[in-house]
Structure formats: structure tokens, C-alpha cells
Design an enzyme around this catalytic site. Structure first.
Site, PDB file in Angstrom:
ATOM      1  N   TYR A 108     114.546  59.794 -29.963  1.00 48.57           N
ATOM      2  CA  TYR A 108     113.732  60.969 -28.964  1.00 48.57           C
ATOM      3  C   TYR A 108     113.835  62.026 -28.553  1.00 48.57           C
ATOM      4  O   TYR A 108     115.600  61.927 -28.408  1.00 48.57           O
ATOM      5  CB  TYR A 108     113.296  59.683 -27.876  1.00 48.57           C
ATOM      6  CG  TYR A 108     112.827  60.517 -26.654  1.00 48.57           C
ATOM      7  CD1 TYR A 108     111.318  60.684 -26.639  1.00 48.57           C
ATOM      8  CD2 TYR A 108     113.192  61.509 -25.375  1.00 48.57           C
ATOM      9  CE1 TYR A 108     110.898  60.978 -25.272  1.00 48.57           C
ATOM     10  CE2 TYR A 108     112.432  61.892 -24.730  1.00 48.57           C
ATOM     11  CZ  TYR A 108     110.764  61.546 -24.825  1.00 48.57           C
ATOM     12  OH  TYR A 108     110.471  62.489 -23.572  1.00 48.57           O
ATOM     13  N   GLU A 196     107.760  67.485 -26.273  1.00 51.25           N
ATOM     14  CA  GLU A 196     108.373  66.129 -27.213  1.00 51.25           C
ATOM     15  C   GLU A 196     108.244  65.908 -27.757  1.00 51.25           C
ATOM     16  O   GLU A 196     106.890  65.512 -28.632  1.00 51.25           O
ATOM     17  CB  GLU A 196     107.896  64.987 -25.847  1.00 51.25           C
ATOM     18  CG  GLU A 196     108.209  63.087 -25.870  1.00 51.25           C
ATOM     19  CD  GLU A 196     107.584  62.429 -25.065  1.00 51.25           C
ATOM     20  OE1 GLU A 196     107.751  61.792 -24.148  1.00 51.25           O
ATOM     21  OE2 GLU A 196     105.977  62.285 -25.238  1.00 51.25           O
TER      22      GLU A 196
END
Ligand code: ADP
Ligand code: MG
Length: 390
Positions: A108, A196
Site C-alpha cells: 500500500y 493512492e
């Protein structure tokens, strides 16, 4: 402002970040053709303004073009409900067809504005994929956070520290440093509120790649990026939000049944709190801003009344710059135009307040005046309860 995954990937690509080969399609025939181009075996990805699509059936591996077409027929026009869409879901109108990448590991990585420090912060975790919210809750030590000094910017040693914390070594660690620095460059140059990548992957062949991408632009930077509004997919927005935008009003949809018209974001927050405390549930709030005109108040009121969930309206306005008699006129005009019989409570204070109250009381509307914020909130809750059939 939100954009789709395929647009976000185009932007990341332009900053040197590797993304899978893909094509965006608007019809199931286009999906079939795109799938052929990808070699038959590919990933079909519904494009909506929300994440969590994988678990909701919006991201699927298919093995041949006909299968891609069948899946697309099912997805197009369907409303996908994910934890990020709310119960009403979002309609699929575009599909991204992508090469199927063999994934070895998922990470992530994101950069977002931290409101506490008023700075960008970088967030990374070796536990990437579809459950990052759960990781943050259950094992926060697995999430690495770095606050970025806007004066020095993100330094290579800081990016390296993050890459090392993700457990990367050798050339892939250096690739990751470059990727992180490029992501920061993208964030600042494109005025992003959020970029993101979840998941950022290492492929079985040993390359770093952004497998998903979310980019959110800072609305305050629109004057610097004239092309941004054209990137917006209006079908993904609440129609009332679009109308509110045209009149420069901030409209936020909520789940309850009391429409709220307020001037100023701070007052809006306080109004929602007090309303909740009095047992009411806000259906939305509409911030008309400091110096709104009568036309703006009229439009705002009409927008609130168009929300089918609204069963009563609470107006809480402090007339510092705005005159209360003008607000009253706006409300009366809008309510009569749409033949509104719903209960309305108005709490207002400031310039020309007595004139404003008088206008409302003489208007023939189903309206009560709140003496203060608490009294107004209690009144609208009581009016709704009184009108509810037993
Ligand atoms: P969402 O976050 O909305 O669920 P993602 O784009 O992250 O959607 O896709 C969900 C999962 O599907 C990813 O975590 C990844 O494992 C897999 N995936 C997505 N795109 C590809 C691709 N092109 N090739 C292989 N796997 C993919
Ligand atoms: Mg994802």
C-alpha cells in the site's frame, strides 16, 4: 474532485510510474475488442468513483473475449455497492480492460494532505491489497507514516527509509525510491488531495507496478488546471451536488430526513451536532456561504426540497453579512415556487432579524421560528414527530 482509475493511471504513467497496459470501454462490444487486444486473458474493471470494487464483483479475471463481453453486459448499468459508495451504490458506465499481471506481492502506498499538520504525509504498508482499513485498525504498527516538510520536499533518504521499511532490497528498493519521489512530484505538480496506489505490486517477473490508482484533486486548485473539470464524470455525482456546484453552494448528502440550510462550514457542523443531540437526523447540509444573495438562498432551498428524503427543513443562519429579511424572502420565494408544505424551522439572528421573522410568520408557510440553535433543533424534531402517522 474525483477521477476514475484509468485517468489516474494515465497521470501516474506520465510521471514515470509503471501501470498495466489497458483500454477503457463504453460498450460491451468495445470490452470484447479490448480483451482480444490484451490477448484474451485479462482483468475487467468497473470504473466508479469508489474503491472496494474487487469484493463487490467489480474487478474480475476473464479467460477469453466472449467471457469479457458477457461480464461487461452484466456490469454496465448495474449499481455497484461497496463500503465506499453508500447503500445507494454507483452506476457502472465505463469499464477498464487490463492485461492480467502475475502478482508476487502487494503493498500500500499513498500521499495525502494531513489536516492535523497541514502537510502532505506519505503512508505505506507491506500489507497492501484490499484490506488496508482493517490493517490500520488491527495492526497500526504495520502502517508507516511520514510527514513531508513542504519547504524541503520529500528527500531521497526519506523515500529510501520507507522502501526499506516495506522490506525491499537491492534494485527493487531503488526502483521504489524513484517511484515514491515521482508520486510526490505528481502530488505537488498536479495539486492532488490524495494519490493512492493500492495495491502497488511486485510482479512475478520482478517489476514494480501500480495495479490500482486513486487520484483526488484539490478543488481549490481548479484555477490552475483548466482541464480538470473536463475530466469529471458527472454520471458519478449526485445530480443535486452538480446543481449546487453551479450556484457555488456546498451540498453534502447525508442519510437522515431533515434538510439543513446553514451559512458557514463551522455553523453547519455545530448545527448537525445539535440536531443529532435533539434526536434529529440530517438528510443533508447546504452551506450558502457568507455573502449569499436572495437568488442563492432560493436555489439552495429548492435543492434541499428536491432531495426526496427531506421531510422537514431546518434553516440556521447568522445574518452578519447577510440580511435576515433577504434570507426570509428567499425561503418564501422558493417554498411557494415548489408548493412546499413541509415543516420548516428557521433560526436566524443578526441584521434585520425582526423584519425577517415577520415576513416568515406572515407567509402562510408551515414555519416556526427557533429562539436559538437548541430551541430550533428541538422544534423541527417535534414538528416531524407530530406529523408522523402512528
Ligand atoms: P478495488 O481496490 O476497488 O477493489 P483494485 O484495482 O485494487 O480494485 O483490484 C482489486 C484486486 O484485483 C487488486 O488488489 C489486485 O490483486 C487485483 N488486480 C487488479 N488489477 C489487476 C491486474 N491488471 N492484473 C492482475 N490483478 C489485478
Ligand atoms: Mg485497490
Amino acid at each position: 474532485m474525483n477521477i476514475h482509475e484509468y485517468q489516474a493511471k494515465e497521470i501516474l504513467g506520465s510521471f514515470g510510474i509503471a501501470v498495466p497496459r489497458g483500454r477503457v470501454a463504453l460498450t460491451s462490444d468495445q470490452v470484447e475488442r479490448a480483451a482480444k487486444e490484451m490477448g484474451g486473458r485479462c482483468i475487467v474493471k468497473a470504473q466508479i468513483y469508489a474503491g472496494g470494487r474487487g469484493k463487490a464483483g467489480g474487478v474480475k479475471l476473464v479467460h477469453h473475449p466472449e467471457q469479457a463481453q458477457e461480464l461487461a453486459k452484466d456490469l454496465f448499468g448495474r449499481k455497484l455497492v461497496t463500503p465506499q459508495t453508500g447503500p445507494q451504490g454507483l452506476k457502472v458506465r465505463r469499464i477498464l480492460v487490463e492485461e492480467a499481471v502475475e502478482i508476487a506481492r502487494e503493498f500500500y502506498l499513498s500521499i495525502t494532505l494531513d489536516r492535523e499538520t497541514s502537510r502532505y504525509c506519505l503512508i505505506a504498508s507491506a500489507e497492501g491489497g484490499v484490506e488496508i482499513e482493517e490493517v490500520a485498525q488491527k495492526s497500526p504498527e504495520k502502517i508507516h507514516i511520514l510527514t513531508i516538510d513542504p519547504f524541503t520536499g520529500l528527500r531521497p533518504y526519506q523515500a529510501r527509509k520507507i522502501a526499506l521499511a516495506l522490506g525491499l532490497k537491492g534494485s527493487i528498493c531503488e526502483d521504489c525510491v524513484d517511484l515514491i519521489l515521482n508520486l510526490y512530484r505528481c502530488c505537488t505538480e498536479r495539486d492532488c488531495f490524495l494519490v493512492e496506489i493500492n495495491p502497488l505490486v511486485i510482479t512475478k517477473a520482478g517489476w514494480l507496478m501500480a495495479m490500482d490508482a486513486k487520484v483526488n484533486f484539490d478543488d481549490n486548485s481548479m484555477f490552475r488546471h483548466r482541464e480538470y473539470p473536463d475530466m469529471q464524470d458527472y454520471s458519478q455525482l449526485d445530480p443535486l451536488e452538480i446543481t449546487a456546484g453551479k450556484f457555488d453552494l456546498s451540498y453534502i448528502k447525508l442519510q437522515g430526513n431533515i434538510g439543513c440550510m446553514v451559512n458557514g462550514a463551522g455553523l453547519a457542523m455545530a448545527t448537525l451536532d445539535v440536531l443529532k443531540e435533539s434526536g434529529g437526523e440530517p438528510a443533508n447540509f447546504l452551506d450558502v456561504g457568507g455573502g449569499a444573495t436572495r437568488e442563492k438562498v432560493t436555489e439552495a432551498f429548492k435543492i434541499i426540497l428536491q432531495d426526496a428524503d427531506v421531510k422537514g427543513v431546518f434553516v440556521n443562519i447568522f445574518g452578519g453579512i447577510m440580511r435576515c429579511d433577504i434570507i426570509a424572502q428567499g425561503i418564501i420565494e422558493a417554498a411557494s415556487e415548489v408548493h412546499c408544505a413541509l415543516p420548516i424551522v428557521v433560526r436566524m439572528d443578526g441584521s434585520k432579524v425582526e423584519e425577517g421573522k415577520k415576513l416568515l410568520m406572515q407567509s402562510g408557510l408551515n414555519v416556526q421560528i427557533g429562539n436559538n440553535l437548541g430551541d430550533g433543533a428541538t422544534r423541527i424534531v417535534q414538528m416531524l414527530q407530530a406529523g408522523r402517522p402512528n
